[in-house]
Design a protein around this motif. Sequence first.
Motif, PDB file in Angstrom:
ATOM      1  N   HIS A  89     -22.138 -92.164 -46.368  1.00  0.00           N
ATOM      2  CA  HIS A  89     -22.093 -92.119 -47.825  1.00  0.00           C
ATOM      3  C   HIS A  89     -20.709 -91.703 -48.319  1.00  0.00           C
ATOM      4  O   HIS A  89     -20.198 -92.228 -49.322  1.00  0.00           O
ATOM      5  CB  HIS A  89     -23.162 -91.150 -48.346  1.00  0.00           C
ATOM      6  CG  HIS A  89     -23.264 -91.101 -49.839  1.00  0.00           C
ATOM      7  ND1 HIS A  89     -23.593 -92.211 -50.607  1.00  0.00           N
ATOM      8  CD2 HIS A  89     -23.059 -90.082 -50.732  1.00  0.00           C
ATOM      9  CE1 HIS A  89     -23.593 -91.876 -51.882  1.00  0.00           C
ATOM     10  NE2 HIS A  89     -23.271 -90.596 -51.984  1.00  0.00           N
ATOM     11  N   GLN A 129     -24.896 -88.927 -44.361  1.00  0.00           N
ATOM     12  CA  GLN A 129     -23.997 -88.392 -45.369  1.00  0.00           C
ATOM     13  C   GLN A 129     -22.544 -88.796 -45.081  1.00  0.00           C
ATOM     14  O   GLN A 129     -21.758 -89.030 -46.008  1.00  0.00           O
ATOM     15  CB  GLN A 129     -24.119 -86.859 -45.410  1.00  0.00           C
ATOM     16  CG  GLN A 129     -25.489 -86.374 -45.876  1.00  0.00           C
ATOM     17  CD  GLN A 129     -25.783 -86.807 -47.297  1.00  0.00           C
ATOM     18  OE1 GLN A 129     -24.916 -86.806 -48.168  1.00  0.00           O
ATOM     19  NE2 GLN A 129     -27.042 -87.211 -47.541  1.00  0.00           N
ATOM     20  N   TYR A 130     -22.199 -88.868 -43.809  1.00  0.00           N
ATOM     21  CA  TYR A 130     -20.856 -89.323 -43.428  1.00  0.00           C
ATOM     22  C   TYR A 130     -20.627 -90.755 -43.927  1.00  0.00           C
ATOM     23  O   TYR A 130     -19.581 -91.074 -44.509  1.00  0.00           O
ATOM     24  CB  TYR A 130     -20.715 -89.255 -41.916  1.00  0.00           C
ATOM     25  CG  TYR A 130     -19.438 -89.847 -41.359  1.00  0.00           C
ATOM     26  CD1 TYR A 130     -18.285 -89.082 -41.252  1.00  0.00           C
ATOM     27  CD2 TYR A 130     -19.386 -91.168 -40.925  1.00  0.00           C
ATOM     28  CE1 TYR A 130     -17.115 -89.615 -40.733  1.00  0.00           C
ATOM     29  CE2 TYR A 130     -18.228 -91.718 -40.414  1.00  0.00           C
ATOM     30  CZ  TYR A 130     -17.092 -90.938 -40.317  1.00  0.00           C
ATOM     31  OH  TYR A 130     -15.940 -91.476 -39.812  1.00  0.00           O
ATOM     32  N   GLN A 169     -30.554 -91.277 -43.739  1.00  0.00           N
ATOM     33  CA  GLN A 169     -29.754 -91.009 -44.925  1.00  0.00           C
ATOM     34  C   GLN A 169     -29.665 -89.527 -45.241  1.00  0.00           C
ATOM     35  O   GLN A 169     -28.656 -89.066 -45.792  1.00  0.00           O
ATOM     36  CB  GLN A 169     -30.327 -91.768 -46.120  1.00  0.00           C
ATOM     37  CG  GLN A 169     -30.241 -93.283 -45.971  1.00  0.00           C
ATOM     38  CD  GLN A 169     -30.772 -94.022 -47.177  1.00  0.00           C
ATOM     39  OE1 GLN A 169     -30.096 -94.099 -48.215  1.00  0.00           O
ATOM     40  NE2 GLN A 169     -31.982 -94.547 -47.084  1.00  0.00           N
ATOM     41  N   ASP A 170     -30.677 -88.767 -44.882  1.00  0.00           N
ATOM     42  CA  ASP A 170     -30.646 -87.330 -45.140  1.00  0.00           C
ATOM     43  C   ASP A 170     -29.877 -86.569 -44.063  1.00  0.00           C
ATOM     44  O   ASP A 170     -29.513 -85.400 -44.271  1.00  0.00           O
ATOM     45  CB  ASP A 170     -32.077 -86.781 -45.221  1.00  0.00           C
ATOM     46  CG  ASP A 170     -32.822 -87.299 -46.450  1.00  0.00           C
ATOM     47  OD1 ASP A 170     -32.146 -87.768 -47.392  1.00  0.00           O
ATOM     48  OD2 ASP A 170     -34.071 -87.246 -46.447  1.00  0.00           O
TER      49      ASP A 170
END
Length: 307
Positions: free
Chosen positions: A257, A254-255, A248-249
Motif C-alpha cells: 500500500h 501495508q508495504y 492487506q492487514d
Amino acid sequence: MPQQPPVRSTSSPPPRPDASMSLLTNVMDHALDDGYAEATARREAEGGAGLPRTLRAKLALAGGLVLAALVVTVGAAQARVTAPVVAKERQELIDRVDSETRAADKLQDDVDGLRTEVGDRQRKALEKHGGDQGELVALLSGATEVHGPGVKLVVDDAKETAQGDGSRPRESTTFADTGRVRDRDMQRVVNGLWQAGAEAIAINGQRLTSFSAIRAAGDAILVDNRPLVPPYTVLAVGDGKQLGTAFQDGADGQYLHLLEQNYGIRASIAAQSDVRLPAAPSLTVRTAQPLATGAAPGAADTGKGTS
C-alpha cells in the motif's frame, strides 16, 4: 593689334564607370601576384618549366604513369577476384551459425523433455510412496496442478516513474527508477500471501515451491531463473475473502500500500471462486525415503522424507 582668342583648356576625360571598384579591378587585372609572376618568368628563362624536355625525363614520366596504372588495375582485379571468396566465407559462417542454433534448439528440446519425464516420475513416486499423505505431499511440494478458491493479485509498474529519496519502504537509493516493481517487492508480496494462509502460489503462471527464488537480473525479475514481465499476476489458492483480508492487514500488505501511495505502483486484489495453478516445471528431490513397511497411515514423520 588684334587680340588673340583666349586659349581654352582641353576637357578632362570622363570618369571610368568602374572607378568606384578600383580594388576589384586591380585584382582582376593582376590576378597573379608579382612574386609568382617573377618566379615563373625565372623558371622559363632557366628552361625548367613545362613538360620534361630530355628523352630520359620523358621516359621516366611515362614509366611512372604506366606503373601507377598497373597498380590500380591489379588492385581492382584482385578486389574483383576476392569479392566472391569473401561472400562465400560469409555465407558459410551464416550457415554454420544457423546449423549450430538448430542443434542447440534440439538439445534444449531434449533437455525439456527429459526434465518433464523426471518430474512425472518424481510425482508418481511421491503419490506411490507417500501413503495417505501422498496427495498432500504432492500439493505442498508443487508436484501437481491445483485449483480452488483464492485471490488474484495484480502488481504493475507506475505509469510515470519518480525519483526516490531513499526513505522507507525502499531502504536504498541504488534504484533511481523507484516507480518500477523490484524483486524485493515481489518477495514481500509472496511472503505476505504465505503468511496470510495461501496453500499454493504462482506468478505469471510460474508455480512457486519451497525452493523457488525471486531474484533480479538488471531490470528484469527472475522466478526460478525465468524472466517475468509486468504486470505481475499472482494467483494464490486459499480461502479467498479471508486470505485477501489477512494479506492487506498484514505488514507486507501495508508495504504494498505504501508503494502505491508513495511511488505510484499499481496493485489490485480480488477474491476468486476458482483459480488454477500449474505444477512446478521441475521438482528437485534432494532426499527421499519410503515409509517403513507396516507403518500406520498418517503416522508422525521422524524428520526423514521428501524435501
